[in-house]
Design an enzyme around this catalytic site. Structure first.
Site, PDB file in Angstrom:
ATOM      1  CB  SER A  28      41.572  38.634  38.398  1.00  0.00           C
ATOM      2  OG  SER A  28      40.632  39.687  38.283  1.00  0.00           O
TER       3      SER A  28
ATOM      4  CE  LYS B  68      38.837  39.341  41.136  1.00  0.00           C
ATOM      5  NZ  LYS B  68      39.586  39.781  42.344  1.00  0.00           N
TER       6      LYS B  68
ATOM      7  CE  LYS C 111      38.449  42.731  38.592  1.00  0.00           C
ATOM      8  NZ  LYS C 111      38.487  43.162  39.996  1.00  0.00           N
TER       9      LYS C 111
ATOM     10  CD  GLU D 206      37.332  40.274  44.987  1.00  0.00           C
ATOM     11  OE1 GLU D 206      37.467  39.277  44.231  1.00  0.00           O
ATOM     12  OE2 GLU D 206      38.249  41.088  45.180  1.00  0.00           O
TER      13      GLU D 206
ATOM     14  CE  LYS E 140      42.966  43.319  45.606  1.00  0.00           C
ATOM     15  NZ  LYS E 140      42.103  44.295  44.891  1.00  0.00           N
TER      16      LYS E 140
ATOM     17  N   GLY F 168      45.126  40.711  44.085  1.00  0.00           N
ATOM     18  CA  GLY F 168      46.222  41.260  43.285  1.00  0.00           C
ATOM     19  C   GLY F 168      45.879  42.659  42.814  1.00  0.00           C
TER      20      GLY F 168
ATOM     21  CG  ASP G  11      39.308  43.859  47.042  1.00  0.00           C
ATOM     22  OD1 ASP G  11      40.115  44.500  47.727  1.00  0.00           O
ATOM     23  OD2 ASP G  11      39.496  43.693  45.812  1.00  0.00           O
TER      24      ASP G  11
ATOM     25  CG  ASP H 163      36.189  41.863  42.211  1.00  0.00           C
ATOM     26  OD1 ASP H 163      35.393  42.557  42.876  1.00  0.00           O
ATOM     27  OD2 ASP H 163      37.426  42.037  42.221  1.00  0.00           O
TER      28      ASP H 163
HETATM   29  O1  OSB Z   1      39.416  44.162  42.732  1.00  0.00           O
HETATM   30  O2  OSB Z   1      40.743  42.532  42.850  1.00  0.00           O
HETATM   31  C1  OSB Z   1      40.464  43.639  42.386  1.00  0.00           C
HETATM   32  C2  OSB Z   1      43.055  44.685  39.779  1.00  0.00           C
HETATM   33  C3  OSB Z   1      43.193  46.022  40.080  1.00  0.00           C
HETATM   34  C4  OSB Z   1      42.426  46.569  41.082  1.00  0.00           C
HETATM   35  C5  OSB Z   1      41.514  45.781  41.793  1.00  0.00           C
HETATM   36  C6  OSB Z   1      41.394  44.428  41.512  1.00  0.00           C
HETATM   37  C7  OSB Z   1      42.150  43.884  40.471  1.00  0.00           C
HETATM   38  C8  OSB Z   1      42.047  42.501  40.032  1.00  0.00           C
HETATM   39  C9  OSB Z   1      43.225  41.924  39.292  1.00  0.00           C
HETATM   40  O3  OSB Z   1      41.065  41.826  40.169  1.00  0.00           O
HETATM   41  C10 OSB Z   1      44.056  41.038  40.135  1.00  0.00           C
HETATM   42  C11 OSB Z   1      45.385  40.770  39.450  1.00  0.00           C
HETATM   43  O4  OSB Z   1      45.397  40.061  38.449  1.00  0.00           O
HETATM   44  O5  OSB Z   1      46.423  41.287  39.911  1.00  0.00           O
HETATM   45 MG    MG Z   2      38.476  42.852  44.068  1.00  0.00          MG
END
Ligand code: OSB
Ligand code: MG
Length: 391
Positions: A157, A183, A185, A235, A284, A312, A260, A210
């Site tokens: 991510s 992924k 953001k 996402e 999660k 994550g 999510d 995401d």
């Molecule tokens: O939305 O998936 C998410 C990190 C912190 C809070 C929300 C998210 C995320 C990530 C990172 O996308 C996932 C990771 O590398 O642990």
């Molecule tokens: Mg997410």
């Protein structure tokens, strides 16, 4: 030592903590841990420079189990924070748990149901008991969850970068490192142009976005545009607590929606699937009340042929390894967000760290519980306060 399949676990010690096969907790230790991130992580809801989390250690009969909470210092991803988790644990869940004779950790999430919401608080305690459960039998966490050994596929991510060129450079690095899925953001004003830039460089890359709830139904045009880029999924485009607007958006676009934030229980998942709010679910464990919630959502999705993958929360190695184990369940058919320790921390709290091989896979540990050693001097150095509770 492995227990024979189906055989009841042999208590390591009779008396203390173990009534027959039951666990009665004797101590809960909570630490607040603050660990600098190697690079800041930016999403539509904010920028994180340090990972701050609660580390739980639960003890019974001379065995201790560990779990990492997924709440942040702030309520910008979901409403819970480390402070609310501490409050709910200390004043409600820990006293409740001390009164239980736990004959299986699956009993905990239902036992917590009088406390409404607060899934992250429930998960932290519940997961620590599962970890204790595995250690007490001398088996890896994946075995008590019903998973398998071997390897899992790893995705990555990538946070918001200063511009599209910086993002493409970052994607190049992660693809070269072997990650099986990328992924990125997005947020309003930083979406289709970023996707276009990454797609131009990597036409075939398994790619997804995401939004972390940054859009509303007024932005449907953005998602129609994204339909042109053959994304695996989008996402959490809309509000963190929404199901209904996502149904309307999914009707308008071809790209599968993955939820999510909106999925915090198996009932949320069932509602979302029944209504058509999403076609894929990000699980999660810390967001859904623990392994019990994870298993229920996993089983529901599997029975309906809906793919799930493991999200994550920038976890330290302790939470990261829990994610590695749970992804060995058969419904986790897509690569998740579990990446190598070294992407996040100069020095992780576990030894060895989580490593991603060139083929984009992670080895599932075979030792008891999470399966890698916790490096206590590093944990001590990162601990800002500690509390110990007893019945
Ligand atoms: O939305 O998936 C998410 C990190 C912190 C809070 C929300 C998210 C995320 C990530 C990172 O996308 C996932 C990771 O590398 O642990
Ligand atoms: Mg997410």
């Amino acid at each position: 030592m492995r227990a024979a399949p189906g055989a009841p676990p042999a208590p390591k010690r009779s008396g203390d903590g173990f009534r027959g096969a039951c666990v009665k907790l004797e101590q809960i230790e909570v630490r607040h841990v603050r660990l600098p991130l190697r690079d800041p992580f930016e999403t539509s809801f904010g920028r994180t420079t340090h990972k701050e989390f609660l580390l739980l250690a639960v003890s019974a009969g001379g065995v201790t189990g560990y779990a990492e909470g997924v709440a942040d210092a702030d309520p910008y991803y979901l409403p819970e924070t480390n402070a609310t988790v501490l409050h709910i644990l200390k004043d409600f869940l820990a006293p409740l748990c001390f009164g239980l004779e736990i004959s299986h950790p699956r009993e905990l999430l239902p036992a917590f149901s009088r406390v409404r919401g607060h899934e992250m608080a429930k998960a932290a305690l519940e997961m620590a008991v599962w970890e204790l459960w595995a250690r007490r039998q001398g088996v890896p966490l994946h075995q008590v969850l019903g998973g398998r050994g071997g390897r899992i596929a790893s995705g990555v991510s990538i946070g918001l970068q200063k511009d599209a060129a910086a993002l493409v450079e970052k994607v190049e690095r992660e693809v070269a490192a072997g990650y099986r899925r990328v992924k990125i953001k997005i947020k309003p004003g930083h979406d289709s142009q970023l996707v276009a830039a990454v797609r131009a460089r990597f036409p075939k890359l398994p790619l997804m976005v995401d939004a972390n709830s940054a859009y509303t139904l007024r932005d449907v045009a953005v998602f129609r545009e994204l339909d042109a880029y053959d994304l695996m999924m989008a996402e959490q485009p809309l509000a963190w607590d929404d199901i209904v607007d996502h149904v309307a958006l999914q009707r308008e676009i071809r790209t599968p929606i993955c939820l999510d934030e909106s999925i915090r229980s198996v009932d949320n998942a069932r509602h979302a699937l029944d209504l058509g709010a999403c076609l894929i679910i990000n699980i999660k464990v810390g967001r859904v009340g623990g392994f019990g919630g994870m298993l229920a959502i996993h089983d529901l999705c599997r029975s309906r042929g809906v793919p799930v993958w493991c999200g994550g929360m920038l976890e330290s190695g302790i939470g990261r390894l829990a994610n590695v184990h749970l992804q060995t369940l058969p419904g986790f058919t897509l690569p998740g967000d579990t990446s190598a320790s070294e992407r996040y921390f100069v020095e992780d709290l576990i030894d060895p760290p989580v490593v991603v091989e060139k083929d984009g896979t992670i080895q599932v540990p075979e030792g008891p519980g999470i399966g890698h050693a916790i490096v206590w001097p590093r944990v001590d150095k990162a601990t800002t306060f500690r509390e110990v509770w007893r019945p």
